[in-house]
Design a protein around this motif. Structure first.
Motif, PDB file in Angstrom:
ATOM      1  N   SER A  22      24.043  12.674  25.038  1.00 24.10           N
ATOM      2  CA  SER A  22      24.862  13.883  25.014  1.00 24.10           C
ATOM      3  C   SER A  22      24.267  15.015  25.857  1.00 24.10           C
ATOM      4  N   SER A  25      23.943  13.877  29.621  1.00 19.95           N
ATOM      5  CA  SER A  25      25.188  13.930  30.393  1.00 19.95           C
ATOM      6  C   SER A  25      25.595  15.372  30.678  1.00 19.95           C
ATOM      7  N   ALA A  26      25.233  16.313  29.787  1.00 21.35           N
ATOM      8  CA  ALA A  26      25.516  17.730  30.049  1.00 21.35           C
ATOM      9  C   ALA A  26      24.693  18.234  31.232  1.00 21.35           C
ATOM     10  N   ALA A  29      26.413  16.928  34.336  1.00 20.57           N
ATOM     11  CA  ALA A  29      27.829  17.279  34.498  1.00 20.57           C
ATOM     12  C   ALA A  29      27.999  18.392  35.521  1.00 20.57           C
ATOM     13  N   PRO A  35      31.851  15.707  33.796  1.00 23.89           N
ATOM     14  CA  PRO A  35      32.212  16.518  32.619  1.00 23.89           C
ATOM     15  C   PRO A  35      33.026  15.723  31.598  1.00 23.89           C
ATOM     16  N   LEU A  36      33.876  14.834  32.082  1.00 20.36           N
ATOM     17  CA  LEU A  36      34.664  13.988  31.178  1.00 20.36           C
ATOM     18  C   LEU A  36      33.751  13.033  30.417  1.00 20.36           C
ATOM     19  N   PHE A  38      30.583  13.598  29.704  1.00 16.43           N
ATOM     20  CA  PHE A  38      29.885  14.417  28.716  1.00 16.43           C
ATOM     21  C   PHE A  38      30.763  14.647  27.484  1.00 16.43           C
ATOM     22  N   CYS A  39      32.007  15.036  27.694  1.00 15.13           N
ATOM     23  CA  CYS A  39      32.911  15.307  26.569  1.00 15.13           C
ATOM     24  C   CYS A  39      33.116  14.062  25.713  1.00 15.13           C
ATOM     25  N   THR A  40      33.245  12.912  26.357  1.00 14.97           N
ATOM     26  CA  THR A  40      33.438  11.663  25.626  1.00 14.97           C
ATOM     27  C   THR A  40      32.206  11.320  24.799  1.00 14.97           C
ATOM     28  N   HIS A  42      29.741  13.352  23.864  1.00 12.18           N
ATOM     29  CA  HIS A  42      29.523  14.389  22.845  1.00 12.18           C
ATOM     30  C   HIS A  42      30.506  14.210  21.674  1.00 12.18           C
ATOM     31  N   GLY A  43      31.743  13.898  21.976  1.00  8.41           N
ATOM     32  CA  GLY A  43      32.735  13.642  20.926  1.00  8.41           C
ATOM     33  C   GLY A  43      32.370  12.427  20.093  1.00  8.41           C
TER      34      GLY A  43
END
Length: 132
Positions: A22, A25-26, A29, A35-36, A38-40, A42-43
Motif C-alpha cells: 500500500s 504503491s503510493a 504513484a 494511482p489506480l 495504489f487505490c486497488t 489500499h482498498g
C-alpha cells in the motif's frame, strides 16, 4: 472466504504483503495506471482488515480475550490514523511533497508486516489465559 480456502498462514502472509504494498504503491504513484494500482491495493488492505483481522485476532488470542484484544487493536489503529493525517499535511507543508510521509509509512508498514508474520506463525496455547 480467504481464510477458509487459503488458511491462516497464507492469509497472514498475503495481508503482510498488502500492508507493505500500500505505501510502496503510493510512493510509485506518479502517473498512468499507478494511482489506480495504489487505490486497488489500499482498498484491498482496508477490506482485508475489516474481515480477516477479526478472524486472525480471534484465532490468535482466543474467543475469551477477543473483545479486549479487538478493542485495544481498534484504539491503536484509530489513534494512528488520527496522528497520520495531520502529520502528512504538516510534512507536505514543510517539504511540498508527500514522499517523506509515504517513506515513513513504508517503514511502519514493514514493522506492521513483521508483527503480522510473527503473530500468524506463532504457536498458540489457548489453554493459558491471556491477562490484559
Amino acid at each position: 472466504v480467504m481464510f477458509d480456502k487459503a488458511g491462516k498462514k497464507a492469509t497472514g502472509v498475503l495481508m503482510a504483503a498488502m500492508i507493505i504494498l500500500s505505501p510502496l504503491s503510493a510512493l510509485l504513484a506518479q502517473a498512468g495506471m499507478t494511482p489506480l494500482i495504489f487505490c486497488t491495493v489500499h482498498g484491498f488492505v482496508g477490506a482485508t482488515y475489516t474481515v480477516a483481522m477479526n478472524i486472525l485476532l480471534s484465532d490468535t488470542f482466543g474467543q475469551a480475550a477477543f473483545g479486549e484484544v479487538l478493542s485495544i487493536f481498534t484504539i491503536i489503529t484509530t489513534v494512528g490514523s488520527a496522528i497520520a493525517s495531520p502529520f502528512m499535511g504538516a510534512t507536505f507543508d514543510k517539504t511540498g511533497s508527500y514522499k517523506l510521509s509515504f517513506e515513513i509509512l513504508l517503514v511502519l508498514a514493514v514493522l506492521a508486516a513483521c508483527c503480522m508474520i510473527y503473530i500468524t506463525f506463532r504457536k498458540i496455547d489457548h489453554s493459558k489465559a491471556i491477562e490484559l
